[in-house]
Write a protein that holds these residues in place. Sequence first.
Motif, PDB file in Angstrom:
ATOM      1  N   SER A 105     -50.774  -7.225-111.156  1.00  0.00           N
ATOM      2  CA  SER A 105     -52.031  -6.465-111.114  1.00  0.00           C
ATOM      3  C   SER A 105     -51.837  -5.056-111.646  1.00  0.00           C
ATOM      4  N   ILE A 106     -50.747  -4.426-111.227  1.00  0.00           N
ATOM      5  CA  ILE A 106     -50.494  -3.047-111.669  1.00  0.00           C
ATOM      6  C   ILE A 106     -50.327  -3.006-113.190  1.00  0.00           C
ATOM      7  N   VAL A 107     -49.554  -3.941-113.703  1.00  0.00           N
ATOM      8  CA  VAL A 107     -49.340  -3.960-115.152  1.00  0.00           C
ATOM      9  C   VAL A 107     -50.660  -4.210-115.870  1.00  0.00           C
ATOM     10  N   TRP A 108     -51.406  -5.212-115.419  1.00  0.00           N
ATOM     11  CA  TRP A 108     -52.649  -5.598-116.104  1.00  0.00           C
ATOM     12  C   TRP A 108     -53.674  -4.458-116.063  1.00  0.00           C
ATOM     13  N   ARG A 109     -53.772  -3.847-114.886  1.00  0.00           N
ATOM     14  CA  ARG A 109     -54.756  -2.772-114.707  1.00  0.00           C
ATOM     15  C   ARG A 109     -54.458  -1.600-115.633  1.00  0.00           C
ATOM     16  N   ASN A 110     -53.186  -1.407-115.936  1.00  0.00           N
ATOM     17  CA  ASN A 110     -52.805  -0.252-116.753  1.00  0.00           C
ATOM     18  C   ASN A 110     -52.587  -0.592-118.225  1.00  0.00           C
ATOM     19  N   CYS A 111     -52.862  -1.836-118.567  1.00  0.00           N
ATOM     20  CA  CYS A 111     -52.811  -2.223-119.988  1.00  0.00           C
ATOM     21  C   CYS A 111     -54.105  -1.764-120.652  1.00  0.00           C
ATOM     22  N   ASP A 112     -54.145  -0.509-121.002  1.00  0.00           N
ATOM     23  CA  ASP A 112     -55.381   0.075-121.535  1.00  0.00           C
ATOM     24  C   ASP A 112     -55.276   0.397-123.031  1.00  0.00           C
ATOM     25  N   GLY A 113     -54.198  -0.042-123.653  1.00  0.00           N
ATOM     26  CA  GLY A 113     -54.017   0.247-125.071  1.00  0.00           C
ATOM     27  C   GLY A 113     -53.410   1.599-125.319  1.00  0.00           C
ATOM     28  N   HIS A 114     -53.140   2.342-124.264  1.00  0.00           N
ATOM     29  CA  HIS A 114     -52.558   3.686-124.413  1.00  0.00           C
ATOM     30  C   HIS A 114     -51.168   3.782-123.796  1.00  0.00           C
ATOM     31  N   HIS A 115     -50.966   3.042-122.688  1.00  0.00           N
ATOM     32  CA  HIS A 115     -49.659   3.115-122.033  1.00  0.00           C
ATOM     33  C   HIS A 115     -48.643   2.233-122.769  1.00  0.00           C
ATOM     34  N   SER A 116     -47.504   2.826-123.071  1.00  0.00           N
ATOM     35  CA  SER A 116     -46.434   2.040-123.685  1.00  0.00           C
ATOM     36  C   SER A 116     -45.759   1.185-122.610  1.00  0.00           C
ATOM     37  N   ILE A 117     -44.906   0.311-123.053  1.00  0.00           N
ATOM     38  CA  ILE A 117     -44.223  -0.566-122.102  1.00  0.00           C
ATOM     39  C   ILE A 117     -43.315   0.234-121.173  1.00  0.00           C
ATOM     40  N   SER A 118     -42.651   1.217-121.710  1.00  0.00           N
ATOM     41  CA  SER A 118     -41.795   2.019-120.823  1.00  0.00           C
ATOM     42  C   SER A 118     -42.645   2.830-119.854  1.00  0.00           C
ATOM     43  N   MET A 161     -34.489  -7.199-128.236  1.00  0.00           N
ATOM     44  CA  MET A 161     -35.765  -6.975-127.546  1.00  0.00           C
ATOM     45  C   MET A 161     -36.563  -5.867-128.244  1.00  0.00           C
ATOM     46  N   LEU A 162     -37.823  -5.946-128.098  1.00  0.00           N
ATOM     47  CA  LEU A 162     -38.709  -4.933-128.670  1.00  0.00           C
ATOM     48  C   LEU A 162     -38.362  -3.554-128.101  1.00  0.00           C
ATOM     49  N   HIS A 163     -38.489  -2.551-128.928  1.00  0.00           N
ATOM     50  CA  HIS A 163     -38.278  -1.202-128.424  1.00  0.00           C
ATOM     51  C   HIS A 163     -39.315  -0.900-127.348  1.00  0.00           C
ATOM     52  N   PRO A 164     -38.872  -0.306-126.256  1.00  0.00           N
ATOM     53  CA  PRO A 164     -39.779  -0.108-125.111  1.00  0.00           C
ATOM     54  C   PRO A 164     -41.070   0.638-125.457  1.00  0.00           C
ATOM     55  N   ASP A 165     -41.040   1.495-126.436  1.00  0.00           N
ATOM     56  CA  ASP A 165     -42.245   2.284-126.729  1.00  0.00           C
ATOM     57  C   ASP A 165     -43.027   1.757-127.923  1.00  0.00           C
ATOM     58  N   ALA A 166     -42.658   0.587-128.391  1.00  0.00           N
ATOM     59  CA  ALA A 166     -43.247   0.104-129.636  1.00  0.00           C
ATOM     60  C   ALA A 166     -44.604  -0.559-129.452  1.00  0.00           C
ATOM     61  N   SER A 167     -45.049  -0.736-128.238  1.00  0.00           N
ATOM     62  CA  SER A 167     -46.290  -1.472-128.027  1.00  0.00           C
ATOM     63  C   SER A 167     -47.086  -0.862-126.885  1.00  0.00           C
ATOM     64  N   ALA A 168     -48.405  -0.872-127.041  1.00  0.00           N
ATOM     65  CA  ALA A 168     -49.289  -0.427-125.956  1.00  0.00           C
ATOM     66  C   ALA A 168     -50.294  -1.537-125.708  1.00  0.00           C
ATOM     67  N   PRO A 169     -49.943  -2.500-124.891  1.00  0.00           N
ATOM     68  CA  PRO A 169     -50.797  -3.677-124.709  1.00  0.00           C
ATOM     69  C   PRO A 169     -52.136  -3.323-124.063  1.00  0.00           C
ATOM     70  N   LYS A 170     -53.105  -4.191-124.342  1.00  0.00           N
ATOM     71  CA  LYS A 170     -54.451  -3.940-123.819  1.00  0.00           C
ATOM     72  C   LYS A 170     -54.958  -5.191-123.105  1.00  0.00           C
ATOM     73  N   SER A 171     -55.497  -4.996-121.915  1.00  0.00           N
ATOM     74  CA  SER A 171     -56.008  -6.139-121.158  1.00  0.00           C
ATOM     75  C   SER A 171     -57.389  -6.529-121.651  1.00  0.00           C
ATOM     76  N   ARG A 172     -57.692  -7.806-121.542  1.00  0.00           N
ATOM     77  CA  ARG A 172     -59.065  -8.268-121.824  1.00  0.00           C
ATOM     78  C   ARG A 172     -59.976  -7.839-120.698  1.00  0.00           C
TER      79      ARG A 172
END
Lengths: 155, 287
Positions: free
Chosen positions: A43-56, A1-12
């Motif tokens: 909703s919580i995950v999507w709302r906080n997908c701001d490109g700054h928060h890591s997965i962990s 699995m991807l390392h928990p801190d390796a990505s900071a997803p961003k919502s459209r």
Amino acid sequence: MLHPDASAPKSRQVGLVIEQVGDETIVYDHKTKQAHSLNRTASIVWRNCDGHHSISQLADIVRADTGVDADVSIVHYALDRLSSAQLLEDDASEKADGVTRRDVLRRMAAAGVATIAIPAVLSIAAPTPAMAASGSGGQNNQGQNKNTQGQNQNP
Amino acid sequence: VLRPVTQRTHETTPLLDRVRWPAGFVFECHGAIIGVRSSSRSVLGALRRVLPPDARISSARPIDSHYSIVVRHDRARPNEPLYVAYERRRRIGAGRDVDAVVATLEGAVHLAVALHARTMLFVHAGVVGWRGGAIVIPGRTHTGKSSLVAALLRAGATYYSDEYALFDGAGRVHAFPKSLGIRDAGGTSRPVSPVSFGATTGDVPLPLHTVIATSYTARASWRPVAMSGGETVLALFDNTVAAQRRPADAIRTLSIAVTGARALRGVRGDAARIAERILDRCSEPSL
């Protein structure tokens, strides 16, 4: 699995209509002509997908907001559902390393977590006028469009 | 008898440009402006039957859509004119039974109003009033809306609509009280007054109390499950006529409407067997 801190997803955010209904989020996508309903956890995950928060960090936010002992697998699963609905800037589904609903259920059951906390994204295509007023179009037995995205509902 | 829908019904025709229109009118309904006309005065009375509830004759322009009936006489059957109905330039039906052709036109005109309405959001649904709230049953044709509405009327509910639920900007539900379309054993829909079910017709906008997402399945048991607010919005949006035309308005209006409402989904069997159970459940206080 991807390392928990390796990505900071961003919502459209562009081309979307966003409404809150209680703790759920309704999103209409002008590009795909689809409407989505995100449950509380999604909703919580999507709302906080701001490109700054890591997965962990997203997992920490889910834990804090829901009181559920969430780990990164819940976040990966939410990202997979959101990506399938084309609600993320990047395709996070590949990064999620194939976390399935069964995986999430098993881990949550082991942790004694209620299944209602599993991220869910329900999606339908906006009907044409003729579809909305007739028997045409794919419908389920409640008269709704069949969802075209990876719908996942709580059991 | 109407000509079945075939490829030919989608043809356009230049003949309309040469027709004279001695009879016709324009009406406004919830902001939609619709024109209706005929090549013969003889059908003007029948044409008025296409007027939807709350329509008023108007001089407003431009029109959003127009509908026509051309009356044709042929030598072989001089006493049996052929009535041909058009939506703009598209032929939508034809036959020698004027009532049947007008019924086809009526459905098309009401759909145009539902699509072009500016002050209401039209959701394909049956609606009854019960104890100050609206019970809305969204669903496509042939899902059994009208039979469930009729059963609820027999059980004491107030009639609002068996075709469209009209939502205003505050999420309240308004009546669209045309006659119910009850299908006979052969599947033909007949207009039936709500009075024949012992019901009165409501004219006061109601808050949404309950959404019932259901369809008829022979011998099915009614074991509904609750829907979340988000699922309820999608169930209504899925039956919204202007969903693609006004998606933002639709999502906003429906999100407001479902706040405080409850919703159930599940297949059902005989409508008469569940009507009182639905009303009993809807007698509980709103959320």
